[in-house]
Design an enzyme around this catalytic site. Structure first.
Site, PDB file in Angstrom:
ATOM      1  N   TYR A  18       8.217  -3.563   1.204  1.00 12.27           N
ATOM      2  CA  TYR A  18       7.839  -4.454   2.305  1.00 12.27           C
ATOM      3  C   TYR A  18       8.333  -3.941   3.655  1.00 12.27           C
ATOM      4  O   TYR A  18       7.665  -4.050   4.672  1.00 12.27           O
ATOM      5  CB  TYR A  18       8.392  -5.864   2.057  1.00 12.27           C
ATOM      6  CG  TYR A  18       7.549  -6.668   1.096  1.00 12.27           C
ATOM      7  CD1 TYR A  18       6.170  -6.756   1.273  1.00 12.27           C
ATOM      8  CD2 TYR A  18       8.110  -7.334   0.015  1.00 12.27           C
ATOM      9  CE1 TYR A  18       5.382  -7.489   0.401  1.00 12.27           C
ATOM     10  CE2 TYR A  18       7.335  -8.066  -0.855  1.00 12.27           C
ATOM     11  CZ  TYR A  18       5.968  -8.148  -0.657  1.00 12.27           C
ATOM     12  OH  TYR A  18       5.187  -8.867  -1.527  1.00 12.27           O
TER      13      TYR A  18
ATOM     14  N   GLU B 105      16.551  -3.427 -28.960  1.00 13.29           N
ATOM     15  CA  GLU B 105      15.347  -3.343 -28.106  1.00 13.29           C
ATOM     16  C   GLU B 105      14.950  -4.720 -27.584  1.00 13.29           C
ATOM     17  O   GLU B 105      14.706  -4.895 -26.403  1.00 13.29           O
ATOM     18  CB  GLU B 105      14.185  -2.733 -28.905  1.00 13.29           C
ATOM     19  CG  GLU B 105      12.871  -2.720 -28.125  1.00 13.29           C
ATOM     20  CD  GLU B 105      11.678  -2.216 -28.942  1.00 13.29           C
ATOM     21  OE1 GLU B 105      11.896  -1.746 -30.085  1.00 13.29           O
ATOM     22  OE2 GLU B 105      10.553  -2.306 -28.437  1.00 13.29           O
TER      23      GLU B 105
END
Lengths: 370, 678
Positions: free
Chosen positions: A103, A199
């Protein structure tokens, strides 16, 4: 004993290196040379697996980014803008997210309605380019990623002046920030015997709820999928500083294998970070393609490998760091069966099967792949 | 209780054609009030055009739709009204007094059905069916005024149809001495209908008609009271199509039997060679020999097994393909003229293929393309302040995909319904438009500001149904359409590539200027203002100029433009004007004639405020000065269209070499029967 993972020295004068970009352009303009940056290539073709250090390392190939070339002019301009924004972070002692940098650097180019960046997917790679080119880590550039990891276990850390007992954090655990260098996060005490890196967040939740870490005296760590840098770096620090073995628990599919390999040897895209993030001694504890058989999982809880899975598995088989015999057999076994299994499928046996049977047996038998 | 055959017999009686169609109006395109309105206009206009062209008169047609006031005297707005009067007036040859009732109030009466000849109408059902529909829904008769020459009086009729007997009933028959038109026919039908604008509307139909028939002039008075004027684009009538005999390969056995009985020929050999095309006396003899019949037998005596044998021998004989000079294509110039005057674009091209044959019927495919937005329009728009684009917005500002528009024609008549069932649509969709610089999703029309014009001219167009809305899918036809599209597409692709190239060059030189500013400013900030940004900018810009051409590029670009070859049958519109094969009649005027369509929309455009062309027929329109008309006549390219048609005849020999077997095997792909034989 395997050779110790190498330690990297922190980068000095990051701001000076960023200003160096501008100095290059000014010098070229003065001497009438075309301004160009040379950026190391981040692709499979430009990485190699170092057998002695057991990590993936970047090779020497570089790509030229010219200002006066139609194909690279915009990227050159973008590199300068990102470099400028990063130098502000250095000067003002701030750290900001990738998205904020996007941004900050986005605006309309004067005299047109063209944007400097159309999306974050354009600015993120530029930051990675600067990381490799300037040999500065993301943290050293003061760029944060999202915190996407959780940790629980018998250890005490000091984060931003707060002392946190990671054994007393309830179901949520400690949220691992993206910057976990000793300066930011200090490990005060750790009595665990090993680290279990999972995981999936769902399985981490289950293990935490069952207080698995209490019974087996370990640290439970998850990165919710492919672990972010903070999680990988923190696991590496526990491994380095407290000599804890790291076990990796992933789904039984090619993507699970790759997550394990990234933790162990580093990734192709961030090969320049392997030195401080890879854990060459990490072990693959499961789910192995043989587990469904040895644990009596019915065939119908498997999922058929799709074309993408098969292609990816074959690709993995060709990577130099998967050339060990047992890994070739492991991948072949999956391809032959044509099935993949999720960690969650162990619930088919019993809701607590993972904590009461599967992991204890694995740990007791030292049934893992290296 | 069981019914005996005798009892059944009392209920069995003949059904009149008219009664049949009363109950099956959908077969003729009168399925619903909206379609009925359009079909009525269409049938009347088609009849007028056929009549004018046959008489060698440049058609000038006026269509008027009025709302009929309700019983309480109140007139509803057009969109809500359900009763209309449609009046179509032409400047044609007129109809002799005795024939008027039969033409307008007797089904299956006409001159077209028995002739194998390219014409708009085919069966002689159209206008009388429209009249019958009006009579059925409103009880009002058809009103006709016709005058055959300025020297004679006009006759006005009110006619109804006796649906039992399929016979006209004349209610009124008056002489009008002072009819406002010197010659022509006017038909008025009152009917129940629904008026709508947009897709498949009368407006669209007339607009499409004007595109494919640039030689006509059309006035349309809408129910809202607006006048839309489609000007003439060329002053040359299409070459009149010739009548041909049926080709043996296109005939069915039943038809063959009937021909045997009806023929005027006394001898079988003469019958074969005179009633069919491409059967020589020699061939006729051989065929008779093959069928073990005497060439001197009486045709009427050949029946049963012998007829069957003769038919199969006729089918197996190696014959030349039918003659193709009977066809009258629109022609590349005329298509260009039509597209150019009706559609605002920046690139136009047209292709007329050489004649081909399906099932013994000759046909010609013509394809036209109009692409882009009028550059002049773009220029007129106020320059928008460059609003910075947000994430996810596209640079063109056009987020919705605009699909190309397909204009389908059979024998110059626009087809408005059942697009996806039409062979032309399949062909367009199956063409790989990406090769020509257009984007296209699988199985869809190409995207972008594009109009695809496809015309099939044939002595017998195979429709999928009697309402004549879609062309049946024959391999030979589809192949020809695709070849036509490809030829036109290649020209479009060339144009688009050239345009993109010029854009790239422009971008190339601007890109560095834009980015150098950003780079210099970033450097200045990084150096905390210790350097001169302006000087750095200047140094870099100079470097860019040296390395990327600058004046050199300018020179190359200009040279390219000079070398640009003259394109045949294409028009390119640039902000500075149009170049290429611009029709002479339109060359002096701005292409978007008042009342013509704005770019690529189905909206036929704003009402014509001041129509300016040739108005002898219609007194309420300002007449044009005679001098100007003369100039136009002089300016027209004599023989432009003629020379093209003569080229068509030259191309015949290659066609005749075509293997007869191959022609014969062609069958429609769909299981729907083509219009023939119903």
């Amino acid at each position: 004993m395997s050779p110790k993972a190498p330690i990297r020295k922190p980068a000095k004068d990051v701001e000076g290196r960023l200003v160096g970009l501008a100095e290059h352009v000014i010098e070229c303009a003065r001497t009438n040379k075309e301004p160009a940056f040379h950026i190391p290539v981040r692709a499979l073709s430009n990485v190699e697996f170092s057998k002695s250090r057991r990590i993936i390392e970047l090779k020497k190939a570089k790509t030229e980014r010219q200002l006066l070339s139609l194909s690279t002019a915009k990227k050159f301009m973008q590199t300068m803008l990102v470099g400028d924004a990063l130098s502000v972070l250095q000067r003002e002692g701030l750290s900001r997210s990738l998205r904020e940098i996007y941004y900050r650097t986005k605006h309309t180019i004067e005299g047109s309605n063209e944007n400097t960046f159309d999306g974050q997917e354009e600015s993120d790679p530029i930051i990675e380019d600067l990381e490799v080119t300037l040999e500065a880590l993301r943290e050293e550039l003061h760029v944060r990623a999202e915190a996407a990891g959780s940790l629980v276990g018998p250890m005490t850390i000091v984060d931003d002046g707060d002392t946190i007992d990671c054994a007393r954090l309830g179901k949520g655990g400690y949220s691992v920030p993206s910057i976990v260098e000793p300066h930011d996060v200090h490990i005060k005490k750790c009595t665990a015997d090993f680290v279990l890196l999972i995981e999936k967040g769902t399985q981490w939740n289950a293990l935490n709820e069952d207080k698995f870490w209490k019974r087996f005296n370990c640290v439970l760590l998850t990165g919710n999928g492919q672990p972010p840098r903070g999680v990988r770096r923190f696991a590496r620090r526990m491994h380095d500083e407290y000599k804890l073995p790291v076990y990796v628990l992933v789904d039984n599919d090619p993507w699970g294998y790759y997550i394990y390999s990234v933790i162990k040897q580093g990734s192709i895209n961030l090969a320049f970070e392997s030195m401080r993030m890879a854990i060459p001694d990490a072990k693959f504890i499961g789910l192995s393609s043989r587990d469904p058989q040895s644990h009596g999982l019915p065939r119908n809880v498997g999922i058929k490998l799709n074309d993408k899975d098969i292609a990816r598995a074959r690709e993995l088989k060709g990577y130099p760091w998967f050339q060990k015999k047992e890994w070739q057999l492991e991948i072949d076994f999956m391809l032959k069966s044509g099935l993949k299994y999720e960690l969650d499928s162990l619930a088919n046996k019993d809701f607590r099967y993972l904590t009461t049977d599967y992991l204890p047996k694995k740990l007791k038998d030292k049934d893992w792949l290296d | 209780m069981r019914v005996t055959a005798e009892q059944l017999a009392t209920q069995q009686r003949e059904i009149s054609v008219a009664e049949f169609f009363t109950k099956n109006r959908h077969l003729l395109g009168f399925d619903n009030p909206r379609k009925a309105l359009l079909t009525t206009v269409k049938e009347a206009v088609d009849n007028s055009l056929d009549a004018c062209e046959e008489a060698g008169i440049l058609p000038s047609i006026r269509v008027k739709i009025e709302v009929v006031a309700g019983r309480d005297g109140a007139t509803l707005p057009p969109a809500q009204a359900d009763r209309f009067i449609i009046t179509v007036t032409d400047n044609g040859p007129g109809i002799v007094k005795e024939q008027v009732p039969r033409i307008f109030a007797k089904l299956l009466y006409g001159s077209k059905f028995h002739r194998l000849r390219q014409s708009r109408g085919q069966q002689g059902i159209g206008i009388s069916a429209a009249g019958m529909y009006g009579q059925l829904t409103t009880g009002k008769p058809v009103r006709v005024i016709s005058r055959t020459s300025p020297g004679r009086a006009a006759h006005s009729f009110a006619i109804q149809i006796n649906t039992q007997k399929n016979e006209p009933v004349v209610l009124e028959d008056n002489k009008i001495e002072d009819w406002e038109h010197p010659q022509g026919t006017q038909v008025s039908i009152e009917l129940e209908g629904r008026y709508q604008r947009g897709r498949a509307s009368v407006e669209e139909y007339l607009e499409l008609t004007a595109v494919a028939n640039p030689h006509i002039e059309l006035f349309y008075e809408t129910p809202e009271g607006n006048l839309i004027h489609h000007k003439r684009g060329v002053e040359v009538l299409p070459r009149p199509p010739k009548e041909i005999k049926p080709h043996p390969y296109g005939i069915e056995f039943g038809m063959f039997l009937k021909m045997l009985q009806d023929t005027k020929a006394k001898l079988l050999g003469v019958f074969l060679s005179s009633d069919f095309s491409r059967v020589s006396a020699n061939a006729a003899g051989e065929i008779c020999k093959e069928a073990k019949l005497s060439a001197n037998a009486r045709p009427r005596d050949v029946v049963g097994a012998a007829a069957e044998k003769l038919f199969s021998c006729l089918q197996n004989a190696k014959l030349m393909a039918p003659p193709t000079d009977c066809l009258s294509p629109i022609g590349e110039e005329a298509i260009l003229a039509g597209l150019y005057k009706q559609i605002r674009g920046e690139f136009y091209t047209a292709v007329t293929r050489s004649p081909q044959v399906y099932r013994g019927n000759p046909f010609i495919i013509e394809v036209g393309l109009a692409f882009g937005n009028d550059p002049k329009l773009k220029k007129e728009e106020p320059e928008e302040p460059a609003a910075p684009l947000a994430e996810g917005e596209s640079a063109d500002g056009e987020d919705d995909v605009q699909l190309a528009r397909l204009m389908r024609y059979a024998n110059r008549v626009p087809l408005l319904y059942q697009q996806s069932a039409c062979c032309t649509f399949q062909s367009v969709v199956e063409t790989a438009w990406k090769l020509y610089g257009m984007s296209q999703s699988r199985g869809a029309m190409p995207q972008g500001p594009l109009v695809v014009f496809v015309h099939m001219a044939s002595s017998w167009v195979p429709f999928t149904s009697e309402s004549k809305e879609a062309i049946a899918d024959y391999d030979a036809i589809r192949k020809e359409i695709k070849l036509g599209i490809q030829e036109a597409g290649r020209r479009l692709g060339k144009y688009i590539r050239k345009r993109e190239h010029a854009k790239d060059e422009w971008k190339r030189r601007n890109i560095f200027a834009l980015y150098i500013g950003e780079v210099a400013e970033a450097c200045g900030r990084l150096k905390k203002g210790s350097i001169s940004v302006d000087r750095l900018k200047k140094q870099l810009l100079q470097m860019a100029e040296e390395r990327t051409g600058g004046e050199e590029t300018d020179r190359i670009l200009r040279k390219q433009r000079e070398e640009e070859e003259r394109r045949e049958h294409t028009i390119v519109v640039t902000p500075s004007g149009a170049e290429g094969a611009i029709p002479k009649l339109l060359a002096t005027e701005a292409p978007p004639a008042d009342g013509a369509a704005p770019a690529m929309t189905t909206e036929p455009g704003a009402p014509d405020a001041a129509p300016a062309v040739q108005a002898s027929l219609f007194p309420d329109v300002a007449p044009e000065s005679k001098a100007k008309r003369k100039n136009k006549k002089a300016a027209r390219a004599p023989g432009a269209v003629e020379s093209r048609t003569s080229r068509l005849t030259k191309s015949q020999p290659t066609l005749f070499g075509k293997d007869a077997e191959q022609i014969k095997k062609e069958k429609p792909k769909s299981n729907k029967k083509p219009g023939r034989g119903k």
